[in-house]
Design a protein around this motif. Structure first.
Motif, PDB file in Angstrom:
ATOM      1  N   UNK A 192      67.871  38.437 -30.614  1.00  0.00           N
ATOM      2  CA  UNK A 192      67.824  37.049 -31.042  1.00  0.00           C
ATOM      3  C   UNK A 192      68.552  36.245 -29.969  1.00  0.00           C
ATOM      4  N   UNK A 193      67.798  35.520 -29.145  1.00  0.00           N
ATOM      5  CA  UNK A 193      68.364  34.704 -28.068  1.00  0.00           C
ATOM      6  C   UNK A 193      68.360  33.256 -28.522  1.00  0.00           C
ATOM      7  N   UNK A 194      69.540  32.638 -28.545  1.00  0.00           N
ATOM      8  CA  UNK A 194      69.663  31.290 -29.081  1.00  0.00           C
ATOM      9  C   UNK A 194      70.474  30.429 -28.123  1.00  0.00           C
TER      10      UNK A 194
ATOM     11  N   UNK B 101      59.626  40.661 -31.483  1.00  0.00           N
ATOM     12  CA  UNK B 101      58.381  40.594 -32.241  1.00  0.00           C
ATOM     13  C   UNK B 101      58.503  41.218 -33.626  1.00  0.00           C
ATOM     14  N   UNK B 102      59.405  42.209 -33.774  1.00  0.00           N
ATOM     15  CA  UNK B 102      59.509  42.879 -35.073  1.00  0.00           C
ATOM     16  C   UNK B 102      60.222  42.029 -36.125  1.00  0.00           C
ATOM     17  N   UNK B 103      60.820  40.915 -35.693  1.00  0.00           N
ATOM     18  CA  UNK B 103      61.460  40.008 -36.636  1.00  0.00           C
ATOM     19  C   UNK B 103      60.450  38.980 -37.141  1.00  0.00           C
TER      20      UNK B 103
ATOM     21  N   UNK C 210      67.578  25.353 -36.544  1.00  0.00           N
ATOM     22  CA  UNK C 210      67.850  26.400 -37.519  1.00  0.00           C
ATOM     23  C   UNK C 210      66.546  27.140 -37.840  1.00  0.00           C
ATOM     24  N   UNK C 211      66.679  28.371 -38.238  1.00  0.00           N
ATOM     25  CA  UNK C 211      65.506  29.165 -38.577  1.00  0.00           C
ATOM     26  C   UNK C 211      65.887  30.174 -39.644  1.00  0.00           C
ATOM     27  N   UNK C 212      64.907  30.607 -40.393  1.00  0.00           N
ATOM     28  CA  UNK C 212      65.092  31.721 -41.327  1.00  0.00           C
ATOM     29  C   UNK C 212      64.409  32.935 -40.724  1.00  0.00           C
ATOM     30  N   UNK C 213      65.211  33.957 -40.455  1.00  0.00           N
ATOM     31  CA  UNK C 213      64.756  35.174 -39.777  1.00  0.00           C
ATOM     32  C   UNK C 213      64.856  36.342 -40.736  1.00  0.00           C
ATOM     33  N   UNK C 214      63.845  37.183 -40.769  1.00  0.00           N
ATOM     34  CA  UNK C 214      63.841  38.357 -41.643  1.00  0.00           C
ATOM     35  C   UNK C 214      63.449  39.604 -40.860  1.00  0.00           C
TER      36      UNK C 214
END
Length: 273
Positions: A178-180, A243-245, A269-273
């Motif tokens: 996760x690059x932010x 990609x798997x997220x 902001x994002x919702x990541x699963x």
């Protein structure tokens, strides 16, 4: 799980303490699991802190000072009943006054590492750029979180060089990435830094493109530091994910709509699963 990135422009805004509190309020309301902050400053001449709360140092850690923006934010959050683990990496001297750096905040413990990715490695030079790489957890699973603040696109050096160093630093990662952060390369400009990221061997997806739901898009809408002649709406702050997220939601925050403007950048902001 909700994640957030913001170039804070800390201590350079009008009424910075009020904006620090506004940031803390948003974090407590949304309960972000992971936060990446850029331009996290502390005065060069302020006093160091002994054993800052929940801080995870990297090797060769520059001392945390009493006015470090992330340190004060974590203290505010703690007072409101929200505990965050955190790390901070020093990039360079800003405005001849500050140690400027990047920070990661996580609900889970962080194992940090720093990597200099710029050609320039002298912190007296603003072109020195450091990745803060944190091994932590998101939704109970291991993740490699990276807080980024890159240089602009240049024909030689600059972002293109820094991105190659980033790929080398992360090529053997064992957990999803996760690059932010502030990439300083607009999505609207073809064949520059944005394309390098999307075609990278790291196989990353842009959370804006991947999200099922989107609220807002651009993170800069006027001339700001580093973009002094800008008159366009730009998307230069990103959340890139392996990609798997799965990305279910993307939202611009701190844009003066549902949330106040607290920096010269809007947040993502994002919702990541």
């Amino acid at each position: 799980m909700k994640v957030l990135t913001l170039n804070t422009h800390s201590w350079l805004e009008n009424e910075p303490l009020e904006k620090l509190h506004q940031l803390a309020t948003q974090i407590t309301q949304e309960e972000y699991a992971l936060i990446a902050l850029q331009e996290v400053n502390q005065r060069i001449d302020s006093l160091p802190v002994v054993s800052p709360y929940n801080f995870h140092p990297s090797e060769k850690q520059l001392p945390i000072h009493e006015d470090n923006f992330a340190y004060l934010l974590v203290q505010l959050l703690k007072e409101q009943g929200h505990d965050y683990h955190w790390s901070w990496a020093y990039n360079h001297i800003g405005y001849s006054t500050y140690h400027e750096g990047v920070a990661l905040l996580s609900k889970q413990p962080i194992h940090p590492k720093t990597v200099v990715v710029s050609e320039e490695q002298n912190p007296n030079d603003y072109r020195t750029r450091v990745l803060l790489i944190g091994q932590t957890e998101l939704a109970g699973k291991p993740i490699t979180a990276v807080c980024c603040h890159y240089s602009w696109w240049l024909e030689t050096g600059g972002f293109s060089y820094e991105w190659k160093q980033t790929e080398q630093a992360l090529q053997n990662h064992s957990s999803p990435l996760l690059l932010m952060g502030d990439f300083n390369n607009p999505a609207s400009v073809a064949k520059t830094g944005y394309d390098l990221v999307l075609t990278s061997s790291l196989q990353l997806q842009d959370s804006f493109l991947a999200a099922d739901q989107k609220v807002g898009e651009h993170t800069v809408e006027k001339a700001i530091d580093g973009w002094g002649e800008n008159q366009e709406k730009l998307r230069i702050d990103y959340i890139f994910a392996s990609q798997e997220l799965s990305v279910s939601s993307y939202q611009i925050v701190f844009d003066g709509k549902s949330t106040p403007v607290i920096s010269d950048h809007f947040g993502v902001s994002a919702i990541i699963q």
